[in-house]
Design a protein around this motif. Structure first.
Motif, short mmCIF file in Angstrom:
data_model
loop_
_atom_site.label_atom_id
_atom_site.label_comp_id
_atom_site.label_asym_id
_atom_site.label_seq_id
_atom_site.Cartn_x
_atom_site.Cartn_y
_atom_site.Cartn_z
N ARG A 1 -19.64 -53.75 96.05
CA ARG A 1 -19.55 -52.36 96.48
C ARG A 1 -18.78 -52.27 97.80
O ARG A 1 -18.70 -53.24 98.55
CB ARG A 1 -20.95 -51.78 96.65
N VAL B 1 -23.89 -52.14 102.81
CA VAL B 1 -23.65 -50.97 101.97
C VAL B 1 -24.47 -49.82 102.52
O VAL B 1 -25.66 -50.01 102.81
CB VAL B 1 -24.07 -51.28 100.51
N ARG C 1 -27.45 -44.59 102.02
CA ARG C 1 -27.28 -43.20 101.55
C ARG C 1 -26.63 -43.15 100.17
O ARG C 1 -27.08 -42.43 99.28
CB ARG C 1 -26.42 -42.45 102.58
N GLU C 2 -25.58 -43.98 99.99
CA GLU C 2 -24.85 -43.95 98.71
C GLU C 2 -25.74 -44.40 97.56
O GLU C 2 -25.68 -43.86 96.45
CB GLU C 2 -23.61 -44.84 98.80
N ASP D 1 -28.17 -41.65 96.79
CA ASP D 1 -27.51 -40.56 96.07
C ASP D 1 -27.44 -40.87 94.58
O ASP D 1 -27.64 -40.00 93.74
CB ASP D 1 -26.10 -40.32 96.62
N GLU D 2 -27.18 -42.16 94.27
CA GLU D 2 -27.11 -42.54 92.86
C GLU D 2 -28.49 -42.53 92.20
O GLU D 2 -28.63 -42.19 91.03
CB GLU D 2 -26.48 -43.93 92.70
N ARG E 1 -30.51 -40.34 104.74
CA ARG E 1 -29.48 -39.53 104.08
C ARG E 1 -28.76 -38.59 105.03
O ARG E 1 -27.95 -37.78 104.61
CB ARG E 1 -30.12 -38.70 102.95
#
Ligand SMILES: Nc1nc2c(c(=O)[nH]1)N[C@H]1C(S)=C(S)[C@@H](COP(=O)(O)O)O[C@H]1N2
Ligand SMILES: [Mo]
Length: 549
Positions: free
Chosen positions: A307, A336, A339-340, A343-344, A372
C-alpha cells in the motif's frame, strides 16, 4: 533432627526445582517462548499486581524492573523449593504435591496468556515430572543420603504409625550413635559409608545443576534462534509516496546535553508490559480490522507493504513520564495511514473506539474520530529508515500524533477492533488510568543539569517542549520565581514533534532555581499545578536548581 539435615533436604528441594525449570525452559524452546512457566507466571504478575505496587517497583528498579521481577521470582521459587525439600524429607508426598501445585500454576499461567494453546502446558508438566523424579532421587531414591544426618524426632519415634512410609525417620534410623542396634543398619552407617554417600549426593546435586543450567541456557538459546531478527533483517521497506518533510536546519541546536531533535532507535525509550519481547513472524502476521464495521478486512504484511506509505516525524510520549522525565522520543515513522484502512472497513455508527490489540493480548483504545480527523495516524512498519526494531513493535505498530502511547501506540499490533468506549475498557483503564489520553503541553530543561556548576556570566539554558498535534507557540523561563522570559524556539518539522528551545542566562553566583513553561498554539499555557502521572499524565513546571560558582 541433626542441624545438617534440613540443609541437605533444602539442597535436594532446590536441585529438584532447578531440574524442573531447566527442563521446562528446554521444552518451552519447542512449544513457544510464551509457554515458559517463569515468563508466563511473571507475565501474570505484571498483569495482576496492584498498580501502586507496580509503580513502586518501577520507581525502585526503573528500567531494570523486568529483570528485578524475574530475579525476585527466582529467589521466591528457590525459597519455596528449599522448604519443599525439607517437607519432602518428612513425607515425600508433600514435596511432590508442592511441585505439582507449582506445575499447575505454571500451566495455568501459560494457558491463560493471549494466543495460548494446549501445548503451552507441556513445559510445566514435563518440568514438574523431572523435578519430582529428582526430588525422589535425592530424598528417597538412589542419590539419597545414606544415612541422613537424622535424629528421629520424639513424635516420630513414639507415633511411628503416624509418620507413614515416606518418613525417613520411620524407614531409617541413621545417626550412628542413636541408631537402633539392628545389625545391617549399623553396618551400613559406618563413617566411610556416610562420607561416600554424602559425596554421591553432592556429586548428584552438582550434576543435576549443571545439566539443568545447560538445558535452561540451551532452551533460551533455541528460543532466541526462533526469534525474528533474521526475518527483520530480510525486510526491504518500500519508499514512501509521501516523504517526511526534511528536518530543517536549525532544528537541532547542538547544545551539549540537549536531547537531539531526532531520537535514534537505540536511544528511544521502551515501555511495555511484555516480559519477553514478542517475536512476530512477518510471514504469518495478519491484521484484522473487525468488530463494528461494514467490511471486515484482513491484511498480510505483504498486503500492507504494497500500500502507499507515508513517512512522518512524530514525537511519542509515555503517560508515565514525570515532569522533566525522558520517556519521550522523536522518530521518523514509515507506515500506512490508519484513516484509509478505516475508510475501507467503514465503521458503523457508535463505533467511537478503535481497540488496538497486540499479539500478547495488550490493548489500547483510541478514539475513532482522532484516527479519522486527518492527522498522520499510522500503522507503522519503519522507524528512522529501518524496519521497526523488535522491541518497538516489529513487524507493525500504531503511532498516533497527539495521544500518549498507552491509548494509541500498540506494538506488535494484530487487530483493530471497532467498538465503543462504553463497551470496552482497554488494558490500562481498569488499572486506574484514563480512557482518554491526549498529550499534555509540557517542557523540560535539559541543560544545565541539577548537579552542574556553571560559572557566573552567560549560561545557555536549553531543553525541549511538546504539545503534539497542537504545536508549541511559546516557551518561557524564569529564575528564582522572577518574571517569565521568552526563550528562543528552534525550527521543527511539524506540530506533531517536540521543539528545542534555548535561553541565554546571565548567571550570578549562588544557588538558583530555573523553571520552564510552554504555551501551545491554541493559546493554552502549561499549568504549574503539580499532578502525578496517574490517571492521565503529569503536570507542573520542570524545576532545576543549580549552583553558580
Ligand atoms: N503491545 C504493547 N504495545 C504498547 C505497550 C504495551 O505494553 N504493549 N505500551 C504502550 C506504551 S504505555 C507506550 S508509552 C508506547 C511506548 O512505545 P516504545 O516502547 O516504542 O517507546 O508503547 C505502547 N504500546
Ligand atoms: Mo506509556
Amino acid at each position: 533432627m541433626s542441624s545438617t539435615t534440613p540443609r541437605y533436604a533444602a539442597l535436594a528441594g532446590v536441585t529438584a526445582a532447578a531440574a524442573a525449570i531447566g527442563t521446562a525452559e528446554l521444552v518451552a524452546a519447542l512449544t513457544g517462548p510464551r509457554s515458559s512457566p517463569l515468563v508466563a507466571v511473571g507475565g501474570l504478575v505484571v498483569d495482576t499486581v496492584p498498580e501502586p505496587v507496580k509503580q513502586f517497583g518501577i520507581a525502585l528498579f526503573g528500567r531494570y524492573d523486568k529483570i528485578a521481577l524475574l530475579v525476585g521470582t527466582a529467589l521466591l521459587l528457590g525459597g519455596f523449593a528449599a522448604l519443599l525439600g525439607v517437607l519432602a524429607l518428612r513425607r515425600l508426598l508433600i514435596g511432590l504435591a508442592g511441585i505439582a501445585a507449582f506445575a499447575a500454576l505454571g500451566a495455568a499461567a501459560a494457558l491463560t496468556r493471549a494466543g495460548a494453546d494446549a501445548a503451552d502446558a507441556l513445559p510445566s508438566l514435563i518440568g514438574a515430572a523431572v523435578g519430582g523424579l529428582t526430588l525422589w532421587a535425592f530424598v528417597a531414591g538412589p542419590l539419597e543420603l545414606d544415612p541422613w544426618p537424622w535424629s528421629p524426632p520424639a513424635t516420630a519415634s513414639t507415633a511411628g504409625a503416624d509418620t507413614g512410609p515416606a518418613d525417613p525417620a520411620a524407614r531409617q534410623p541413621t545417626d550412628p550413635v542413636e541408631a537402633r542396634p539392628t545389625g545391617p543398619v549399623v553396618a551400613r552407617t559406618t563413617g566411610s559409608v556416610a562420607a561416600e554417600s554424602r559425596r554421591r549426593f553432592l556429586r548428584g546435586v552438582g550434576a543435576v545443576f549443571g545439566i539443568a543450567a545447560a538445558g535452561g541456557v540451551a532452551g533460551r538459546w533455541l528460543a532466541g534462534q526462533r526469534g525474528v531478527s533474521a526475518a527483520r533483517d530480510a525486510v526491504t521497506l518500500p519508499a514512501p509516496v509521501s516523504a517526511a518533510r526534511p528536518v530543517p536546519p536549525g532544528a537541532d541546536l547542538g547544545t551539549p546535553n540537549l536531547a537531539g531533535y531526532v531520537t535514534s532507535n537505540k536511544a528511544f525509550y521502551r515501555i511495555d508490559t511484555a516480559l519477553v519481547v514478542p517475536q512476530v513472524d512477518p510471514q504469518t502476521w495478519r491484521l484484522r480490522i473487525h468488530g463494528r464495521v461494514r467490511n471486515p478486512i484482513t491484511l498480510s504484511y505483504a498486503d500492507l507493504l504494497a500500500r502507499p506509505m507515508v513517512e512522518r516525524y512524530v514525537t511519542l510520549a509515555c503517560v508515565s513520564n514525570e515532569v522533566g522525565g525522558d520517556l519521550i522520543g522523536n522518530a521518523r515513522w514509515l507506515g500506512v495511514p490508519i484513516r484509509e484502512l478505516l475508510d475501507e472497513a467503514e465503521p458503523l455508527d457508535g463505533a467511537d473506539q478503535v481497540v488496538g490489540r497486540s499479539v500478547d493480548g495488550w490493548t489500547c483504545g483510541t478514539p475513532t474520530a482522532v484516527l479519522r480527523d486527518g492527522r498522520d495516524a499510522l500503522l507503522a512498519v519503519g522507524m528512522n529508515g529501518e524496519p521497526l526494531p523488535v522491541a518497538h513493535g516489529f513487524p507493525v505498530r500504531m503511532v498516533v500524533p497527539g495521544l500518549y502511547g498507552y491509548v494509541s501506540a500498540c506494538k506488535w499490533v494484530t487487530e483493530l477492533e471497532l467498538t465503543s468506549f462504553a463497551d470496552f475498557d482497554a488494558y490500562w483503564v481498569p488499572r486506574g488510568w484514563s480512557a482518554q489520553g491526549p498529550v499534555k503541553t509540557q517542557s523540560r530543561i535539559d541543560t544545565p543539569r541539577p548537579r552542574n556548576r556553571p560559572g557566573a556570566g552567560p549560561v545557555v539554558v536549553a531543553g525541549v517542549a511538546w504539545a503534539q498535534h497542537r504545536g508549541i507557540s511559546r516557551v518561557e523561563v524564569r529564575v528564582d520565581g522572577g518574571p517569565w522570559q521568552p526563550a528562543e524556539l528552534a525550527a521543527t518539522v511539524s506540530v506533531d514533534t517536540w521543539v528545542q528551545w534555548s535561553w541565554r542566562w546571565e548567571a550570578t553566583p549562588g544557588e538558583h532555581t530555573l523553571q520552564v513553561r510552554a504555551t501551545d498554539r491554541t493559546g493554552e499555557t502549561q499549568t504549574g499545578q503539580q499532578q502525578g502521572v496517574v490517571p492521565d499524565g503529569a503536570t507542573g513546571w520542570h524545576t532545576v536548581t543549580v549552583t553558580v560558582d
